[in-house]
Design an enzyme around this catalytic site. Structure first.
Site, mmCIF file in Angstrom:
data_model
loop_
_atom_site.group_PDB
_atom_site.id
_atom_site.type_symbol
_atom_site.label_atom_id
_atom_site.label_comp_id
_atom_site.label_asym_id
_atom_site.label_seq_id
_atom_site.Cartn_x
_atom_site.Cartn_y
_atom_site.Cartn_z
ATOM 1 N N HIS A 373 42.824 39.092 18.860
ATOM 2 C CA HIS A 373 42.333 39.626 20.140
ATOM 3 C C HIS A 373 43.428 40.106 21.075
ATOM 4 O O HIS A 373 43.139 40.392 22.242
ATOM 5 C CB HIS A 373 41.520 38.570 20.884
ATOM 6 C CG HIS A 373 40.225 38.215 20.229
ATOM 7 N ND1 HIS A 373 39.033 38.843 20.541
ATOM 8 C CD2 HIS A 373 39.931 37.313 19.278
ATOM 9 C CE1 HIS A 373 38.059 38.313 19.811
ATOM 10 N NE2 HIS A 373 38.578 37.382 19.029
ATOM 11 N N LYS A 564 37.744 41.453 36.522
ATOM 12 C CA LYS A 564 38.323 40.984 35.265
ATOM 13 C C LYS A 564 39.413 39.987 35.631
ATOM 14 O O LYS A 564 39.769 39.865 36.806
ATOM 15 C CB LYS A 564 38.914 42.138 34.452
ATOM 16 C CG LYS A 564 39.838 43.064 35.283
ATOM 17 C CD LYS A 564 40.412 44.196 34.447
ATOM 18 C CE LYS A 564 39.474 45.345 34.218
ATOM 19 N NZ LYS A 564 39.046 45.533 32.859
ATOM 20 N N ARG A 565 39.944 39.256 34.640
ATOM 21 C CA ARG A 565 41.035 38.348 34.942
ATOM 22 C C ARG A 565 42.190 39.115 35.594
ATOM 23 O O ARG A 565 42.413 40.287 35.293
ATOM 24 C CB ARG A 565 41.504 37.641 33.668
ATOM 25 C CG ARG A 565 40.575 36.542 33.216
ATOM 26 C CD ARG A 565 40.451 35.427 34.230
ATOM 27 N NE ARG A 565 41.663 34.645 34.274
ATOM 28 C CZ ARG A 565 41.816 33.430 33.740
ATOM 29 N NH1 ARG A 565 40.805 32.847 33.126
ATOM 30 N NH2 ARG A 565 42.957 32.779 33.839
ATOM 31 N N LYS A 570 46.676 44.520 33.391
ATOM 32 C CA LYS A 570 45.389 45.129 33.748
ATOM 33 C C LYS A 570 45.519 46.014 34.993
ATOM 34 O O LYS A 570 44.639 46.774 35.334
ATOM 35 C CB LYS A 570 44.329 44.051 33.959
ATOM 36 C CG LYS A 570 43.983 43.286 32.674
ATOM 37 C CD LYS A 570 42.989 42.176 32.931
ATOM 38 C CE LYS A 570 42.736 41.286 31.716
ATOM 39 N NZ LYS A 570 41.830 41.875 30.708
ATOM 40 N N THR A 672 35.590 44.429 27.411
ATOM 41 C CA THR A 672 34.142 44.401 27.222
ATOM 42 C C THR A 672 33.446 44.640 28.563
ATOM 43 O O THR A 672 32.322 45.120 28.593
ATOM 44 C CB THR A 672 33.684 43.041 26.630
ATOM 45 O OG1 THR A 672 34.393 41.994 27.305
ATOM 46 C CG2 THR A 672 33.966 42.973 25.153
ATOM 47 N N LYS A 676 29.998 46.866 29.840
ATOM 48 C CA LYS A 676 28.916 46.393 30.717
ATOM 49 C C LYS A 676 28.715 47.359 31.891
ATOM 50 O O LYS A 676 27.584 47.671 32.273
ATOM 51 C CB LYS A 676 29.229 44.985 31.243
ATOM 52 C CG LYS A 676 29.249 43.938 30.138
ATOM 53 C CD LYS A 676 29.911 42.630 30.585
ATOM 54 C CE LYS A 676 30.317 41.811 29.355
ATOM 55 N NZ LYS A 676 31.286 40.742 29.677
#
Ligand code: NBG
Length: 831
Positions: A373, A564-565, A570, A672, A676
């Site tokens: 992952h 998100k985290r 990110k 992911t 969504k």
């Protein structure tokens, strides 16, 4: 109870599905399970009474399922995962049972509101982020596809920490998710296994067996018991109800005896407490490995319990032999966290069930498959040899033996390539020696997969390249997916109703059917209704956010969302640079015509991750300035929603207009959340990273806002010697933004506070924010321009939803079933 006696009905109280029976059952459970009556019942009692009423309706199906699987001698998927980020169960189960409306009426007649009861449920936060949530989507899909499956994991007493924001900073609180009771699990004390740790091994030379193997005796120095807690996982409108089996640690009595006998009562109790620590708390790190002893103990604990359970099923329930173990079980390793399973299954076979090494190895390799992952080097698990030896001495020997066999094969293929040998070894011999869990997972699995096309490509080209060259046939891609039940039907009832009105409801189990919506993309009436639904979702959630944060939001503005985290890769910070850029445009000319935007952030930072926490503080500090500046006049708003979790996700995805998927290309394995958002009609601004690439391919490049360097360009830029200061020196707008942060514009003149962020950007910029800045701003300007044509925007939104079929977790699970697990559905009839 009195009222049930007066009701004449043939329905069973525990299985009946009429409104009258449900109403009676709620009262019954309130009385006989909760021991309460309406006057003394709390809101939580009401929730529990409804939850038990729903659980009763799962149990018949659960038992029928077990019977059907045994009767069919079914092949079983065992999904081994240290994390399952489930989210609340009640609403999801009602949807899957098809009982939302009857239950709404039943709860009404009980004098309560179903929505309040649903809101009362907390969530089992047994995961960090995407990896744990993926496991939860996958077990939902497996049940809906009628695939026999068990999810195996850990019943952490404290899940992911709660996040509060105080003075702009993240403050962590413990997550006591079990404190009000958990009506969804069944305690199974009869399913208890012993897990041993530490000590030493003794080889028994004189007991050489026929194959010439020495037998080895492991003399552990302590043991812990693992007890099963089972949660039923019902599929959508089918009877199949699979098991999520989570293990909880309990003290092993036998090991306390000595202390009791010598009178050290408190010492024995202390041992008991330390045993139970093993499943006390989830490690709150996302994509970051820490090499902590307790974490290794946790991983081994749940893996050992699960494998012993599988052996029990094989020998006792299925009455089969271990020779056929791999024919019954497909074991999936969700990242390397459970990869110690490879050594443990070898130990169970060879040491405890007297199987020869070669046969044991053959069965083990045919049993397991491994999903990777992440490519981030800091997330690849390794354990220092002394630590590993101390916790699992026997497993270290087994790993050495696996390694010896394996490296012989490598040597045969590449006779003079010592460097390759060193890279592929299960043991890293350089510096502080360690065990490499990803190498173990590759060697001990018959299949290895990445989670999006680009990720698999990079995996086979870089991190696992040697293993790919050695056995290319093992590798494949399985792009992630998410369950449309939770992420559309449950979260977005308005959109669900409109879609179903137009194309029927088959899309809920076959998401590719959404394609039919394309026919309505130019239909003015449909466009207006679509637009109206998004607006209503925003209004509702804006009111909620106001309650939470005190910031008043304008639902007509563009909702620009990044949840998100928190992680530097990110690039939440890049988003902040854009906000400040817009703010400066207003400051330079307050009468400027600018598209009103609401920036929404949410996400937790690992408690020890300083930079991520500082980014949260910056977001909140920028929010303070922007939200209160008279020149802005409410045109820009910034909110940080505290404690983002599954439950808040239900609210956030449906309200978004724009989805921020802005990681440095090559670093987000899949994502992911991106799926969504898009499924709920948000347009994406994103890089060519992870599943973004495939989303863009599906929805069409004209319906996606692309920016930034490609993964290849990122690598090239770094190879050429990246100098972020060049971008700062040559871009006056960017320079102003960074200078403001540094000079205390957002920190009341404090020039130290955000210095680490600016320093990192100017001197290293590991994640290339400055290199991508201008491209991002240009893409954001295009977003604003597009927003001005609301019909065009809505048309693009419709096409995004229509073309998201690929990203259902049903599709992903079907691919795993066909290519890796070779399992077939076993439909369960009703009784
Ligand atoms: C995460 C990736 C995400 C991906 C999820 C699920 C880890 C180690 N990896 O991009 O960062 O979507 O896994 O595959 O948490």
């Amino acid at each position: 109870m009195q009222q049930s006696k007066n009701q004449s009905t043939t329905e069973d109280d525990r299985t009946g599905e009429s409104v009258a029976t449900l109403t009676r059952a709620i009262a019954d459970n309130m009385f006989y399970v909760q021991g309460k009556f309406p006057a003394t019942a709390t809101e939580n009692d009401a929730y529990l009474a409804v939850a038990y009423t729903v659980r009763d309706r799962l149990l018949r199906r659960w038992i029928d399922t077990t019977e059907a699987y045994i009767k069919n001698d079914a092949r079983l998927v065992c999904y081994l995962s240290a994390e399952f980020l489930l989210g609340p169960h009640l609403h999801n189960n009602l949807i899957n049972l098809g009982l939302v409306e009857p239950m709404r009426k039943a709860v009404d007649s009980y004098g309560k509101k179903l929505d309040d009861i649903i809101e009362q449920e907390g969530e089992p936060g047994l995961g960090n982020g995407g990896l744990g949530r993926l496991a939860a989507c996958y077990i939902d899909s497996l049940a809906s596809l009628q695939i026999p499956a068990i999810g195996y994991g850990i019943r952490y007493e404290y899940g992911i920490f709660g996040q509060q924001i105080k003075d702009g900073w993240q403050v962590e609180t413990t997550d006591k998710w079990l404190k009000l009771g958990n009506p969804w699990e069944l305690h199974r004390p009869e399913r208890t296994y012993e897990v041993k740790y530490g000590g030493h091994t003794e080889s028994q030379q004189d007991e050489q067996d026929e194959q010439g193997n020495f037998s080895v005796r492991w003399v552990p120095n302590h043991a812990v018991m693992g007890v099963a807690y089972d949660t039923p996982i019902l599929g959508y409108k089918v009877n199949n109800t699979n098991i999520l089996r989570l293990w909880s640690a309990q003290a092993s009595e036998s090991f306390d005896f000595h202390d009791f006998n010598v009178g050290d009562y408190m010492g024995a109790v202390r041992d008991k407490m330390s045993s139970e620590n093993i499943t006390k708390v989830l490690y709150p790190n996302d994509e970051h490995e820490q090499g902590k002893r307790l974490r290794l103990q946790q991983q081994y604990f749940f893996v050992s319990c699960s494998l012993q359970d599988m052996i029990f099923i094989q020998l006792e329930l299925a009455n089969d032999t271990l020779d056929n173990f791999h024919k019954r079980f497909a074991g999936q390793l969700n990242d390397t966290h459970p990869s110690i399973a490879i050594a443990e299954l070898m130990r169970l076979f060879v040491d405890e069930h007297d199987m020869g090494w070669d046969q044991a190895w053959d069965i083990t390799r045919h049993t397991f498959a491994y999903t990777n992952h992440t490519l981030l080097p800091e997330a690849l698990e390794t354990w220092s040899l002394p630590l590993f030896k101390n916790v699992l001495p026997r497993h270290l020997e087994i790993i050495y033996e696996i390694n010896r066999h394996f490296l012989e094969q490598v040597k045969e293929r590449y006779p003079d390539d010592n460097e390759r040998l060193a890279r592929m070894s299960l043991i890293d011999e350089a510096g502080e020696k360690s065990v490499r869990m990803a190498n173990l997972a590759c060697v001990g699995s018959h299949a290895v997969n990445g989670v999006a096309e680009l990720h698999t490509e990079l995996l086979t080209a870089t991190v696992l390249n040697d293993f790919y060259e050695f056995s290319p046939e093992k590798f494949s891609n399985k792009t992630n997916g998410v369950t449309p039940r939770r992420w559309i039907v449950l979260s977005n009832p308005r959109l669900t109703a409109l879609i179903t009105e137009k194309i029927g409801e088959s899309w809920i189990t076959d998401l590719s059917q959404l394609k039919q919506l394309e026919a309505f993309a130019d239909d003015a009436k449909f466009i207006a209704r679509w637009h109206q639904i998004k607006l209503q979702n925003k209004q509702e959630q804006a009111a909620f956010a106001f309650k939470q944060t005190g910031v008043e939001l304008n639902p007509e503005s563009l909702f620009d969302v990044q949840v998100k985290r928190l992680h530097e890769y990110k690039r939440q910070l890049l988003n902040v640079l854009h906000i400040i850029t817009l703010y400066n445009r207003i400051k330079a000319d307050p009468s400027i015509d600018i598209v009103p935007r609401t920036f929404v952030f949410g996400g937790k930072a690992a408690p020890s991750y300083f930079m991520a926490k500082l980014i949260i503080k910056l977001i909140n500090s920028v929010a303070d300035v922007v939200n209160n500046d008279a020149d802005v006049a409410g045109r820009l708003k910034v909110v940080f929603i505290p404690n983002f979790n599954v439950k808040l996700g239900h609210r956030v995805y449906p309200m978004a207009d724009l989805s921020e998927q802005i990681s440095t290309a090559g670093l987000e394995a899949s994502g992911t959340g991106n799926m969504k958002f898009s499924m709920n009609g948000a347009l994406t601004i994103g890089t060519l990273d992870g599943a973004n690439i495939e989303i863009r391919e599906e929805v069409g490049e004209e319906n996606f806002f692309l920016f930034g360097l490609t993964a290849q360009a990122v690598a090239d830029t770094k190879a050429q010697g990246y100098n972020p200061r060049d971008y700062y020196d040559n871009n006056a707008v960017l320079k102003l933004v960074l200078d403001q942060i540094r000079e205390g514009y957002f920190s009341k003149g404090d020039t130290n506070l955000f210095m680490p962020l600016v320093d990192e950007l100017l001197n290293h910029d590991q994640y290339l924010l400055l290199a991508d800045y201008q491209s991002y701003i240009d893409a954001q300007d295009k977003v604003s321009e597009t927003w001005r044509d609301q019909d065009l925007w809505t048309r693009m939104s419709i096409l995004n939803v229509a073309r998201m079929g690929k990203f259902s977790s049903d599709r992903a699970m079907q691919e795993y079933c066909q290519d890796i697990w070779k399992v077939e559905p076993v439909p369960v009839g009703g009784k």
